[in-house]
Design an enzyme around this catalytic site. Structure first.
Site, PDB file in Angstrom:
ATOM      1  N   GLU A  36      -9.985  19.706 -37.943  1.00 30.33           N
ATOM      2  CA  GLU A  36      -9.226  19.777 -36.759  1.00 30.33           C
ATOM      3  C   GLU A  36      -8.316  18.405 -36.733  1.00 30.33           C
ATOM      4  O   GLU A  36      -7.166  18.348 -36.389  1.00 30.33           O
ATOM      5  CB  GLU A  36      -9.664  20.001 -35.653  1.00 30.33           C
ATOM      6  CG  GLU A  36     -10.103  21.671 -35.637  1.00 30.33           C
ATOM      7  CD  GLU A  36      -8.762  22.450 -35.509  1.00 30.33           C
ATOM      8  OE1 GLU A  36      -7.964  21.957 -35.105  1.00 30.33           O
ATOM      9  OE2 GLU A  36      -9.141  23.603 -36.177  1.00 30.33           O
ATOM     10  N   TYR A 119      -7.392  20.258 -26.825  1.00 32.67           N
ATOM     11  CA  TYR A 119      -7.173  21.154 -28.220  1.00 32.67           C
ATOM     12  C   TYR A 119      -8.348  21.120 -29.052  1.00 32.67           C
ATOM     13  O   TYR A 119      -8.718  22.052 -29.462  1.00 32.67           O
ATOM     14  CB  TYR A 119      -5.684  20.848 -28.557  1.00 32.67           C
ATOM     15  CG  TYR A 119      -5.869  21.570 -30.144  1.00 32.67           C
ATOM     16  CD1 TYR A 119      -5.397  22.709 -30.101  1.00 32.67           C
ATOM     17  CD2 TYR A 119      -6.133  20.781 -31.261  1.00 32.67           C
ATOM     18  CE1 TYR A 119      -5.697  23.460 -31.270  1.00 32.67           C
ATOM     19  CE2 TYR A 119      -6.240  21.637 -32.256  1.00 32.67           C
ATOM     20  CZ  TYR A 119      -6.058  22.734 -32.303  1.00 32.67           C
ATOM     21  OH  TYR A 119      -6.262  23.683 -33.580  1.00 32.67           O
ATOM     22  N   ASP A 137      -2.771  25.693 -29.897  1.00 38.16           N
ATOM     23  CA  ASP A 137      -2.102  24.726 -30.884  1.00 38.16           C
ATOM     24  C   ASP A 137      -0.549  25.260 -30.970  1.00 38.16           C
ATOM     25  O   ASP A 137      -0.281  26.195 -30.172  1.00 38.16           O
ATOM     26  CB  ASP A 137      -2.548  24.779 -32.373  1.00 38.16           C
ATOM     27  CG  ASP A 137      -2.363  25.943 -33.189  1.00 38.16           C
ATOM     28  OD1 ASP A 137      -1.963  27.073 -32.452  1.00 38.16           O
ATOM     29  OD2 ASP A 137      -2.480  25.901 -34.411  1.00 38.16           O
TER      30      ASP A 137
END
Ligand code: SF4
Length: 331
Positions: A36, A119, A137
């Site tokens: 990520e 996020y 996202d």
């Protein structure tokens, strides 16, 4: 919208068409966090080799925590935005030290790690712990904005809140990993930015977008500023002088020594790169060491072989390649 039917169709499509990406094969929270952090502002195709190299060298939180920052930055180079690598390193140190190796599971614990925003925390919860949470996202935001024909700009709080609410209505009661992967994949492969492939879309019958190519709406941006930077090329043919940055942008990285102003005589190489709302022209000048500004930053002459093993910001690495190429071409 019948959310259960929507999920069923999306899942069936994803099981047939979803890509086999290396980070989708794991539920290890550390591996998910690495992927990520790398995927922020970087494409999937660019990240894959970096992710594989990284996981080979730092297979666990403890291995990363024990590494030297110079090695961490060197392995990251080419991905840019080095703050992500530093944050990942700091997060690993915190987990291995203060948290005694226990990876946080909950939102607050994840947010308390360095560099982990909303996020990333939600992505780790979904992909590592299979929780059905809203992971917002760019792909997910685009799909949801189109499905619900949301015309409020999604980069302001009000628009993003609408997207979040609509996404929450679609979430399953369990199995966050597959659902979030599927909706992201729909955005990456079918409901793409610009022109979506609506004819191939498995959830077309649920979609309210009248002009999907115009969605999501973004708030107007400030204009991009043009700026020049000048750097020195000081080389005896075998070594190149570099200076280690202590400035926030490239802290710890070695770059060509900066020059305060453009020297007379013109540049030997020139390239452009972009940073947030700025387009920078970097000009490289052959000069003597005495032309450099006084600086507390360390300077060192590196051999060409050593350049591979140190972290250099990518615009400066490109500039060095250009200068070396120019020397070859001349002679
Ligand atoms: S129908 Fe088109 S706009 Fe709507 S979700 Fe599918 S691809 Fe996106």
């Amino acid at each position: 919208m019948d959310a259960a039917d929507f999920r069923k169709r999306l899942r069936a499509w994803f099981r047939r068409h979803g890509r086999d990406l290396p980070w989708r094969r794991t539920r290890d929270p550390y591996a998910v966090l690495v992927s990520e952090m790398m995927l922020q502002q970087t494409t999937v195709a660019a990240v894959i080799p970096y992710y594989e190299r990284w996981m080979k060298r730092f297979a666990s939180v403890r291995e990363l925590a024990a590494a030297d920052e110079s090695e961490v930055l060197a392995l990251w180079q080419g991905l840019g935005y080095y703050r992500r690598a530093r944050n990942l390193h700091a997060a690993a140190k915190k987990i291995a030290g203060e948290l005694e190796g226990k990876f946080p599971h909950d939102y607050e614990g994840l947010r308390a790690l360095p560099g982990i925003g909303d996020y990333t925390a939600q992505a780790v919860r979904a992909f590592a712990f299979d929780e059905p949470v809203p992971v917002l996202d760019a792909n997910v935001i685009r799909v949801v904005a189109r499905l619900h024909d949301i015309r409020t700009p999604v980069d302001i709080a009000k628009g993003l809140a609408k997207v979040r609410t609509k996404l929450e209505e679609l979430l399953p009661s369990g199995g966050g990993h597959e659902f979030i992967s599927a909706i992201m994949e729909l955005g990456a492969l079918v409901c793409r930015a610009g022109r979506p492939d609506c004819l191939l879309c498995p959830v077309k019958s649920f979609c309210a977008a009248k002009h999907p190519e115009k969605l999501p709406v973004k708030a107007p941006k400030a204009p991009v500023k043009e700026r020049s930077e000048h750097a020195a090329w000081i080389s005896d043919g075998k070594t190149i002088l570099l200076q280690q940055s202590t400035a926030r942008r490239w802290v710890g990285l070695w770059r060509l020594p900066p020059l305060a102003a453009e020297p007379v005589g013109g540049a030997s190489a020139e390239l452009t790169y972009s940073i947030v709302r700025e387009r920078v022209t970097l000009r490289i000048h052959r000069t003597a060491k005495r032309a450099l500004m006084a600086s507390a930053e360390p300077r060192k002459a590196f051999s060409l072989g050593e350049l591979e093993r140190i972290a250099i910001p990518s615009p400066h690495r490109r500039a060095i390649s250009k200068m070396i190429q120019e020397v070859f071409d001349r002679g």
